[in-house]
Design a protein around this motif. Structure first.
Motif, mmCIF file in Angstrom:
data_model
loop_
_atom_site.group_PDB
_atom_site.id
_atom_site.type_symbol
_atom_site.label_atom_id
_atom_site.label_comp_id
_atom_site.label_asym_id
_atom_site.label_seq_id
_atom_site.Cartn_x
_atom_site.Cartn_y
_atom_site.Cartn_z
ATOM 1 N N GLU A 173 0.670 -1.213 0.062
ATOM 2 C CA GLU A 173 -0.049 0.001 -0.003
ATOM 3 C C GLU A 173 0.821 1.309 -0.028
ATOM 4 N N ASP A 174 0.264 2.352 -0.681
ATOM 5 C CA ASP A 174 0.982 3.687 -0.523
ATOM 6 C C ASP A 174 1.132 4.206 0.944
ATOM 7 N N GLY A 175 0.270 3.895 1.664
ATOM 8 C CA GLY A 175 0.479 4.423 3.082
ATOM 9 C C GLY A 175 1.553 3.711 3.634
ATOM 10 N N ASN A 176 1.830 2.482 3.272
ATOM 11 C CA ASN A 176 3.140 1.722 4.195
ATOM 12 C C ASN A 176 4.321 2.191 3.659
ATOM 13 N N ARG A 177 4.336 2.391 2.429
ATOM 14 C CA ARG A 177 5.415 3.079 1.804
ATOM 15 C C ARG A 177 5.993 4.363 2.311
ATOM 16 N N LYS A 178 4.830 5.278 2.622
ATOM 17 C CA LYS A 178 5.087 6.625 3.416
ATOM 18 C C LYS A 178 5.373 6.379 4.537
ATOM 19 N N LEU A 179 4.845 5.399 5.408
ATOM 20 C CA LEU A 179 5.458 5.133 6.966
ATOM 21 C C LEU A 179 7.044 4.675 6.670
ATOM 22 N N GLU A 180 7.354 3.879 5.850
ATOM 23 C CA GLU A 180 8.723 3.280 5.791
ATOM 24 C C GLU A 180 9.634 4.421 5.558
ATOM 25 N N LEU A 181 9.294 5.693 4.528
ATOM 26 C CA LEU A 181 10.198 6.549 4.193
ATOM 27 C C LEU A 181 10.102 7.518 5.435
ATOM 28 N N GLN A 182 9.256 7.669 6.593
ATOM 29 C CA GLN A 182 9.477 8.523 7.581
ATOM 30 C C GLN A 182 10.578 8.027 8.377
ATOM 31 N N LYS A 183 11.047 6.829 8.166
ATOM 32 C CA LYS A 183 12.238 6.414 9.047
ATOM 33 C C LYS A 183 13.698 6.782 8.342
ATOM 34 N N MET A 184 13.435 7.349 7.419
ATOM 35 C CA MET A 184 14.572 8.011 6.589
ATOM 36 C C MET A 184 15.268 9.489 7.191
ATOM 37 N N LYS A 185 16.299 9.541 7.725
ATOM 38 C CA LYS A 185 16.789 10.732 8.358
ATOM 39 C C LYS A 185 18.035 11.217 7.393
ATOM 40 N N LEU A 186 17.743 12.551 7.377
ATOM 41 C CA LEU A 186 18.851 13.511 6.400
ATOM 42 C C LEU A 186 19.501 14.572 7.407
ATOM 43 N N SER A 187 20.960 14.626 7.232
ATOM 44 C CA SER A 187 21.444 15.539 7.774
ATOM 45 C C SER A 187 22.213 16.455 6.596
ATOM 46 N N TRP A 188 22.152 17.795 6.688
ATOM 47 C CA TRP A 188 22.579 18.562 5.506
ATOM 48 C C TRP A 188 23.454 19.759 6.400
ATOM 49 N N ILE A 189 24.773 19.633 6.559
ATOM 50 C CA ILE A 189 25.770 20.526 7.084
ATOM 51 C C ILE A 189 25.872 21.615 6.332
ATOM 52 N N LEU A 190 25.668 22.933 6.483
ATOM 53 C CA LEU A 190 26.551 23.896 5.593
ATOM 54 C C LEU A 190 27.736 24.517 6.354
ATOM 55 N N ILE A 191 28.832 24.592 5.630
ATOM 56 C CA ILE A 191 30.088 24.837 6.278
ATOM 57 C C ILE A 191 30.701 26.448 5.486
ATOM 58 N N ASP A 192 30.760 27.279 6.357
ATOM 59 C CA ASP A 192 31.296 28.588 5.540
ATOM 60 C C ASP A 192 32.648 28.820 6.102
ATOM 61 N N PRO A 193 33.495 28.538 5.144
ATOM 62 C CA PRO A 193 34.838 28.522 5.518
ATOM 63 C C PRO A 193 35.647 29.774 5.754
ATOM 64 N N SER A 194 34.802 30.850 5.356
ATOM 65 C CA SER A 194 35.276 32.094 5.757
ATOM 66 C C SER A 194 35.080 32.564 7.050
ATOM 67 N N ARG A 195 34.103 32.059 7.489
ATOM 68 C CA ARG A 195 33.718 32.326 9.053
ATOM 69 C C ARG A 195 33.913 31.513 10.016
ATOM 70 N N ASN A 196 34.429 30.038 9.758
ATOM 71 C CA ASN A 196 34.867 29.032 10.479
ATOM 72 C C ASN A 196 33.540 28.596 11.369
ATOM 73 N N ARG A 197 32.298 28.609 10.765
ATOM 74 C CA ARG A 197 30.994 28.281 11.248
ATOM 75 C C ARG A 197 30.323 27.289 10.453
ATOM 76 N N ALA A 198 29.272 26.440 11.166
ATOM 77 C CA ALA A 198 28.732 25.664 10.345
ATOM 78 C C ALA A 198 27.333 25.629 10.911
ATOM 79 N N VAL A 199 26.318 25.152 10.204
ATOM 80 C CA VAL A 199 24.771 24.895 10.803
ATOM 81 C C VAL A 199 24.243 23.866 9.831
ATOM 82 N N ASN A 200 23.423 23.041 10.707
ATOM 83 C CA ASN A 200 22.653 21.815 9.963
ATOM 84 C C ASN A 200 21.380 22.501 9.806
#
Length: 349
Positions: A173-200
């Motif tokens: 079922e389509d609903g089951n696929r959606k529930l499974e994809l809820q388990k997918m975690k994503l991290s996107w860290i942006l690093i600014d080398p000029s400021r020596n800082r980062a943020v997710n």
């Protein structure tokens, strides 16, 4: 294990005993501190001067960062983090908590000089499913060209025809696929080398999973709501993972993209996005709360709906005023012609 270790240390301190100082530093560092998670290790560093010194070891924090975000083991990230004030500890303290949702100041007058473009942004992205790494990548985007500044801000993670397999079956079922994809975690860290800082900029957990009505693709959205650089309303940094598949096979990731949208749903240009990201990178952090980003996203959608309704009301009111003004001008014009013709003794002569 982490809570037990911390509790033991604090109990001995409160009781006035010095048992923790009697333990050899190498044992504390290799057998105790390595068993703690990042937030607990950060808390332990404030327990005593000895623990503060032991917890400042960059190699310890490097292992934590590499374990949480495998992409940070890339040489490009290592070189960038080496310039951070406290190395990998700074990276962790910047990237692990969520951002505060303060409204950035508009770029006017006295504070305009503080907004200067970064030559580049480094993205460190990791996708996990049920604790297992699916995909990890590091990429660099230049941010100085006129094309970047004026074009819609959008970062594409995957290359042309590149796909990422997932363990989610397309069958069922389509609903089951959606529930499974809820388990997918994503991290996107942006690093600014000029400021020596980062943020997710990712919410880590999906805020929504929707099926496209035409193509049947599943869109997994991660969102972080933040203030707009113009001081008007809010914007969202949206990351969309597009999944597709065929009957009898497995779902695979076809596209991963990140962009910043305003209350009207418009994708901001590179220049405006950099202003917002600079505020976010240099701004405050706070402890992540469960489902907080999802609630922020849902509130953003509600505000977006009200914003659109209010805008339509204002536009409708303006249209009515324009129509009324046009009618008034037309009546005045014809009245002038009629009365002017009468004073001359004839009409339209």
């Amino acid at each position: 294990m982490s809570s037990c270790s911390t509790t033991t240390i604090m109990a001995e301190d409160d009781g006035g005993r010095t048992a923790i100082t009697a333990v050899h530093p190498d044992i504390i560092q290799t057998l105790i501190l390595t068993k703690l998670d990042g937030p607990t290790l950060m808390s332990a560093s404030f327990a005593s001067l000895q623990l503060q010194n032991l917890c400042s070891d960059d190699e310890l924090w490097r292992k934590f960062c590499n374990s949480s975000w495998p992409s940070t083991s890339d040489p490009l990230i290592k070189n960038a983090v080496a310039a951070f004030p406290s190395g990998h500890r700074s990276l962790f303290s910047d990237s692990f908590p969520s951002i505060t949702h303060n409204e950035p100041k508009p770029i006017t007058g006295n504070n305009s000089k503080q907004y200067f473009p970064s030559p580049e942004l480094i993205s460190a992205v990791d996708i996990h499913f049920e604790g297992n790494l699916l995909y990890s990548k590091v990429l660099t985007n230049e941010t100085e060209s006129g094309w970047f500044m004026s074009s819609p801000f959008r970062i594409e993670l995957l290359g042309h025809k590149e796909i990422v397999p997932t363990p989610v079956k397309f069958d069922g079922e389509d609903g089951n696929r959606k529930l499974e994809l809820q388990k997918m975690k994503l991290s996107w860290i942006l690093i600014d080398p000029s400021r020596n800082r980062a943020v997710n900029v990712s919410s880590l957990n999906p805020v929504s999973v929707q099926r496209h009505w035409l193509t049947g693709e599943l869109k997994v959205r991660y969102s972080t709501v933040m203030g707009s650089g113009a001081g008007e309303g809010l914007v969202q940094c949206g990351i969309v993972v597009t999944c597709e598949g065929k009957e009898g096979g497995e779902l695979h990731v076809r596209e991963v993209s990140m962009q910043i949208e305003d209350m009207d749903g418009k994708v901001l240009c590179g220049k405006d996005s950099l202003v917002i990201l600079q505020e976010v990178i240099e701004g405050g952090r706070k402890k992540r709360k469960e489902n907080e980003e999802k609630e922020n996203y849902e509130n953003f959608l509600e505000l977006k709906k009200k914003w659109k309704e209010n805008k339509q009301k204002k536009e409708k009111k303006l249209d009515m005023m324009c129509i009324a003004s046009g009618i008034t001008i037309l009546i005045s014009f014809w009245s002038l012609i009629v009365f002017g013709s009468r004073s001359n003794g004839s009409y339209f002569s």
